[in-house]
Design an enzyme around this catalytic site. Structure first.
Site, short mmCIF file in Angstrom:
data_model
loop_
_atom_site.label_atom_id
_atom_site.label_comp_id
_atom_site.label_asym_id
_atom_site.label_seq_id
_atom_site.Cartn_x
_atom_site.Cartn_y
_atom_site.Cartn_z
N SER A 23 0.82 -1.22 0.00
CA SER A 23 0.00 0.00 0.00
C SER A 23 0.85 1.26 0.00
CB SER A 23 -0.95 0.02 1.21
OG SER A 23 -0.24 -0.21 2.40
N ASN A 110 -2.75 -2.94 12.89
CA ASN A 110 -4.20 -2.79 12.74
C ASN A 110 -4.75 -1.57 13.48
OD1 ASN A 110 -3.87 -5.08 11.30
ND2 ASN A 110 -4.85 -6.47 12.78
N THR A 155 -39.42 25.17 -13.34
CA THR A 155 -39.74 23.80 -12.92
C THR A 155 -39.83 23.03 -14.23
OG1 THR A 155 -42.12 24.15 -13.00
CG2 THR A 155 -41.07 24.58 -10.88
N HIS A 156 -39.39 21.80 -14.21
CA HIS A 156 -39.35 20.98 -15.45
C HIS A 156 -38.52 21.66 -16.54
CE1 HIS A 156 -42.79 18.85 -13.60
NE2 HIS A 156 -43.19 20.08 -13.29
N SER A 277 -11.36 25.26 -28.28
CA SER A 277 -11.37 24.02 -29.05
C SER A 277 -10.17 24.00 -29.97
CB SER A 277 -12.67 23.94 -29.86
OG SER A 277 -12.48 23.17 -31.03
N LYS A 283 -15.01 28.51 -30.18
CA LYS A 283 -15.49 27.88 -28.95
C LYS A 283 -14.93 28.47 -27.67
CE LYS A 283 -17.99 24.79 -28.65
NZ LYS A 283 -17.78 23.36 -28.79
N ASN A 285 -15.48 26.84 -24.00
CA ASN A 285 -16.18 25.73 -23.36
C ASN A 285 -16.08 25.78 -21.83
OD1 ASN A 285 -16.83 24.59 -25.88
ND2 ASN A 285 -14.83 23.57 -25.99
N GLU A 290 -17.89 21.08 -16.40
CA GLU A 290 -18.17 19.71 -16.87
C GLU A 290 -17.32 18.70 -16.10
OE1 GLU A 290 -17.93 19.62 -21.28
OE2 GLU A 290 -18.28 21.77 -21.11
N TYR A 317 -9.78 -7.28 11.52
CA TYR A 317 -9.04 -6.77 10.37
C TYR A 317 -8.94 -7.83 9.29
CZ TYR A 317 -5.54 -4.80 7.30
OH TYR A 317 -4.90 -4.32 6.19
N GLN A 322 -7.47 -2.59 3.45
CA GLN A 322 -6.48 -1.73 2.82
C GLN A 322 -7.09 -0.97 1.62
OE1 GLN A 322 -2.22 -2.87 2.61
NE2 GLN A 322 -2.55 -2.99 0.40
N LYS A 325 -8.31 3.05 1.31
CA LYS A 325 -7.49 4.27 1.24
C LYS A 325 -7.57 5.06 -0.05
CE LYS A 325 -4.51 2.54 4.67
NZ LYS A 325 -5.41 1.34 4.71
N1 ARG Z 1 -1.35 -1.55 4.91
C1 ARG Z 1 -2.31 -2.09 5.78
C2 ARG Z 1 -3.65 -1.41 5.54
O1 ARG Z 1 -3.64 -0.40 4.97
C3 ARG Z 1 -1.92 -1.86 7.21
C4 ARG Z 1 -2.49 -2.86 8.15
C5 ARG Z 1 -1.86 -4.17 7.92
N2 ARG Z 1 -2.25 -5.12 8.91
C6 ARG Z 1 -2.11 -6.41 8.68
N3 ARG Z 1 -2.47 -7.19 9.62
N4 ARG Z 1 -1.69 -6.87 7.52
O2 ARG Z 1 -4.67 -1.90 5.89
#
Ligand code: ARG
Length: 458
Positions: A23, A110, A155-156, A277, A283, A285, A290, A317, A322, A325
């Site tokens: 990660s 954890n 409205t609409h 454009s 143009k 834009n 958007e 856990y 993971q 994130k």
């Molecule tokens: N990189 C892990 C996460 O984001 C950290 C926790 C890892 N814990 C484990 N028991 N593998 O969740």
């Protein structure tokens, strides 16, 4: 490279497998929070007599220098050490030697990662609340310049009744107030410390969870260790709040896009917030509007992604977590930049007052005025509605509007109609007579602006 947890293993995975599990490519963003959590943790370990004071000092000095290196961009994050926690622990080991190994006493990744996420989100939510405030201020400023600017209320997407452009902008101010209140309220559930829940079940060491929570500025601690390490509700709630913010921004974007079309020409984006454009020289834009509208989809996706990740995970856990994130980082970034861009677009756009006002004069958005007029003169509203509907139909046949009907024709329709009808039918009169609380009448809009300004000043 030797893993920090390699004791039980005989063989090592290939790099591409390691990289699948890692990660660090995204959780490096939690470095500062991770170090803050570790410093609080060792401080507490020393207070509780679990490690010695000089060990604590060495660890903190090492962590602080790593924090510094990271801030200066001098730190080498490596896939070989999987995640931010192990990257920092390894660096600490390289820097201060075996005493670094004491940092992880009475702790697990954890509770560590959960702590990082709580700290991170608490800070980011505070930042997003400020950006919401800024956009609200921009909306209120713009609204105060356009209290008297008439536009067709829809409205609409059909002309309904004339309204004040300022009133229209203030509707978005109100939506953002709810977004802000929701985020503020959610802080209660973000501002809780999971540190000390350890791997899942708590720890045999005599730790003091309240102390680490206090050191980190958390207002509360998780009651249940299993819940503390596996709760991701606070992230889902953030994503849900983010989805609502984006939905509001996206609705406004849709209006900005419509209003800048050739057909409407109500506004013109500042050059700084428009693009050209590559083929069509004429143009201009509204790309950024958007894009915000488009990015709303990603934020919804992040919400559904995490809800789905969580639905089948048993306590406590699981590595699935993971996956909490990237969507969160992405939502933080998307919401923040979208709020800034929206503030810039609204602040800098030109409003074509004349075009807007003109479009309330060549339409039937004053039909309700005539019906209300008849009702005020004793004709039951339902009957008045029918009379006006028929008149509108006949005007359409003749290619005229209600204000073009002669007084004698009006009196033929109903003798209660007098010459004051033409003033009643004027769109400005129609707007300003809507003086019920929260309505579009200028007095109401001015009052709303005052309330908004007072709220923003807090
Ligand atoms: N990189 C892990 C996460 O984001 C950290 C926790 C890892 N814990 C484990 N028991 N593998 O969740």
């Amino acid at each position: 490279m030797e893993k920090l947890w390699s004791g039980r293993f005989q063989a090592q995975s290939e790099d591409w497998v390691n990289s699948f599990g890692a990660s660090i490519p995204f959780d490096y963003q939690l470095a500062h929070e991770d170090i803050a959590g570790s410093i609080a943790h060792v401080t507490m370990l020393a207070t509780c007599g679990i490690i010695a004071n000089d060990e604590k000092e060495q660890i903190i000095t090492g962590l602080e220098s790593i924090d510094q290196q990271i801030a200066e961009g001098q730190f080498d994050f490596t896939l070989a050490h999987e995640d931010i926690h192990l990257n920092i622990e390894k660096a600490l080991h390289d820097q201060i030697g075996p005493v670094a190994g004491k940092l992880h006493t009475a702790r697990s990744r954890n509770d560590q990662v959960a702590t990082d996420m709580h700290l991170y989100l608490k800070q980011q939510v505070g930042m997003i609340i400020e950006k919401l405030n800024n956009l609200q201020q921009v909306l209120v400023n713009k609204a105060s310049q356009h209290v008297e600017t008439l536009m067709p209320g829809y409205t609409h997407l059909q002309h309904a009744q004339p309204i004040s452009f300022g009133h229209h902008l203030l509707a978005y101010y109100s939506m953002l107030s709810r977004d802000q209140a929701r985020l503020t309220e959610s802080l209660k559930r973000i501002d809780i410390s999971p540190l000390g829940c350890a791997a899942l079940a708590g720890t045999t060491f005599p730790i003091d969870r309240q102390q680490t929570a206090d050191l980190l500025g958390f207002s509360a601690i998780y009651d249940n260790s299993l819940d503390g390490v596996s709760d991701r509700d606070f992230i889902i709630e953030f994503l849900s709040n983010s989805a609502l913010i984006m939905m509001h921004l996206s609705r406004l974007c849709e209006e900005l896009i419509l209003w800048s079309s050739f057909e409407f020409q109500f506004i013109e984006m500042a050059d700084q917030y428009a693009t050209g454009s590559s083929i069509m020289p004429q143009k201009k834009n509204p790309d950024y509007a958007e894009l915000i509208r488009g990015k709303t989809g990603r934020v919804y996706g992040n919400l559904f992604g995490l809800l789905t990740v969580l639905k089948g995970t048993p306590l406590t856990y699981n590595k699935d977590l993971q996956e909490d994130k990237e969507g969160m980082f992405d939502a933080v970034k998307t919401v923040s930049v979208s709020l800034d861009v929206m503030a810039g677009m609204i602040d800098s756009m030109a409003v074509n007052v004349e075009t807007m006002e003109h479009s309330t004069e060549k339409d039937f958005s004053n039909a309700t005025e005539l019906a209300d007029y008849l009702a005020n003169h004793g004709i039951p509203f339902r009957e008045a509605h029918e009379i006006v509907g028929k008149l509108v139909y006949s005007c359409i046949q003749q290619g005229i509007f209600l204000q073009d009907v002669s007084l004698s024709d009006y009196q033929a329709i109903s003798p209660v109609i007098k010459a004051d009808i033409y003033d009643v039918l004027a769109s400005r009169t129609a707007m300003n007579r809507r003086n019920s609380y929260g309505g579009t009448g200028s007095q109401q809009v001015k009052d709303s602006i005052k309330r908004a300004q007072a709220a923003l000043a807090k």
